[in-house]
Design a protein around this motif. Structure first.
Motif, PDB file in Angstrom:
ATOM      1  N   ILE A 144       0.855  -1.179   0.000  1.00 16.25           N
ATOM      2  CA  ILE A 144       0.000   0.000   0.000  1.00 16.25           C
ATOM      3  C   ILE A 144       0.898   1.238   0.000  1.00 16.25           C
ATOM      4  CG2 ILE A 144      -1.831   1.253   1.206  1.00 16.25           C
ATOM      5  CD1 ILE A 144      -2.605  -1.433   2.507  1.00 16.25           C
ATOM      6  N   ARG A 166      -5.957   4.250  -1.265  1.00 15.42           N
ATOM      7  CA  ARG A 166      -6.785   3.124  -1.690  1.00 15.42           C
ATOM      8  C   ARG A 166      -7.997   3.597  -2.475  1.00 15.42           C
ATOM      9  NH1 ARG A 166      -6.663  -2.005   2.190  1.00 15.42           N
ATOM     10  NH2 ARG A 166      -7.149  -2.846   0.138  1.00 15.42           N
ATOM     11  N   LEU A 177      -5.486  -3.165  -5.800  1.00 11.65           N
ATOM     12  CA  LEU A 177      -4.506  -2.088  -5.752  1.00 11.65           C
ATOM     13  C   LEU A 177      -3.568  -2.099  -6.950  1.00 11.65           C
ATOM     14  CD1 LEU A 177      -3.389  -1.795  -2.021  1.00 11.65           C
ATOM     15  CD2 LEU A 177      -4.921  -0.316  -3.307  1.00 11.65           C
ATOM     16  N   TYR A 181      -3.249   1.210  -9.049  1.00 10.30           N
ATOM     17  CA  TYR A 181      -2.012   1.967  -9.166  1.00 10.30           C
ATOM     18  C   TYR A 181      -1.528   2.050 -10.613  1.00 10.30           C
ATOM     19  CZ  TYR A 181      -1.661   1.922  -4.056  1.00 10.30           C
ATOM     20  OH  TYR A 181      -1.885   2.108  -2.711  1.00 10.30           O
TER      21      TYR A 181
END
Length: 218
Positions: A144, A166, A177, A181
């Motif tokens: 993260i 998030r 994720l 991303y």
């Protein structure tokens, strides 16, 4: 100045770029980025190297694998200097997303990889970035992202926050994720009014250095 023996000691396990054949028709080889940091699990944020810069900060620029700091030049081969910034704590540069510290003794890794951009506060004291390799990880083992600012005069963390990282479904167990991303890579964009500003999957976010709650940029 060449880093010579210092760089050899630092990069003993790295592949060194070979020399090009002699001759005017032969182009110089392109420096190869050398990754030395691989972090698979969450670890404490590192304390970054730092020194003491008094007076005006020296200007920095990069040319191939050479970093120019004021009137001095530092050849960091076999590393590749993609970008460099000047801070109160010294000069930091990116080698294929890995953050390195440079001083007269040589170059040292800081423990950060997968960094897209380095930003510096107007007074040169704070270094900002988005951390992608110190965790924690989600259920799919994806790190993260974390907005981080360092006080470069001490080498200590001044701010770290995962707010906005998030997206709009913050905390949702089914958030992908990796895909998120790819679509919206989180990246530090600058400092403003004693706050780090970053582009996140949830939009532009403001992270005050005072410890106040991070919030979307209005």
């Amino acid at each position: 100045m060449r880093l010579g023996r210092v760089m050899i000691a630092l990069l003993a396990s790295a592949a060194v770029v070979g020399c090009a054949p002699q001759g005017d028709e032969d182009p110089m080889p392109t420096p190869t980025a050398t990754q030395t940091v691989v972090t698979k699990a969450a670890v404490p944020l590192p304390r970054i190297p730092h020194g003491t810069v008094t007076g005006p900060l020296p200007a920095v620029r990069v040319d191939h694998n050479t970093i120019h700091v004021g009137s001095r030049a530092y050849d960091v081969a076999p590393l590749r200097a993609d970008a460099a910034v000047s801070t109160r704590g010294g000069v930091y540069f990116l080698n294929a997303g890995e953050v390195w510290y440079l001083d007269d003794r040589g170059a040292r890794g800081t423990g950060y990889a997968h960094v897209r951009r380095l930003v510096v506060s107007s007074d040169g004291r704070y270094l900002g970035l988005v951390d992608r390799n110190h965790g924690p990880v989600d259920a799919a083992k994806v790190q993260i992202a974390t907005a981080v600012a360092y006080d470069t005069t001490t080498g200590r963390v001044a701010l770290h926050s995962r707010a906005g990282m998030r997206g709009s479904s913050a905390g949702a167990a089914d958030t992908d994720l990796r895909a998120l991303y790819r679509r919206h890579p989180p990246v530090a964009t600058g400092f403003f009014d004693d706050a780090l500003i970053a582009s996140t999957p949830a939009g532009m976010y403001v992270y005050p250095l005072s410890g106040a709650a991070p919030h979307p940029q209005s």
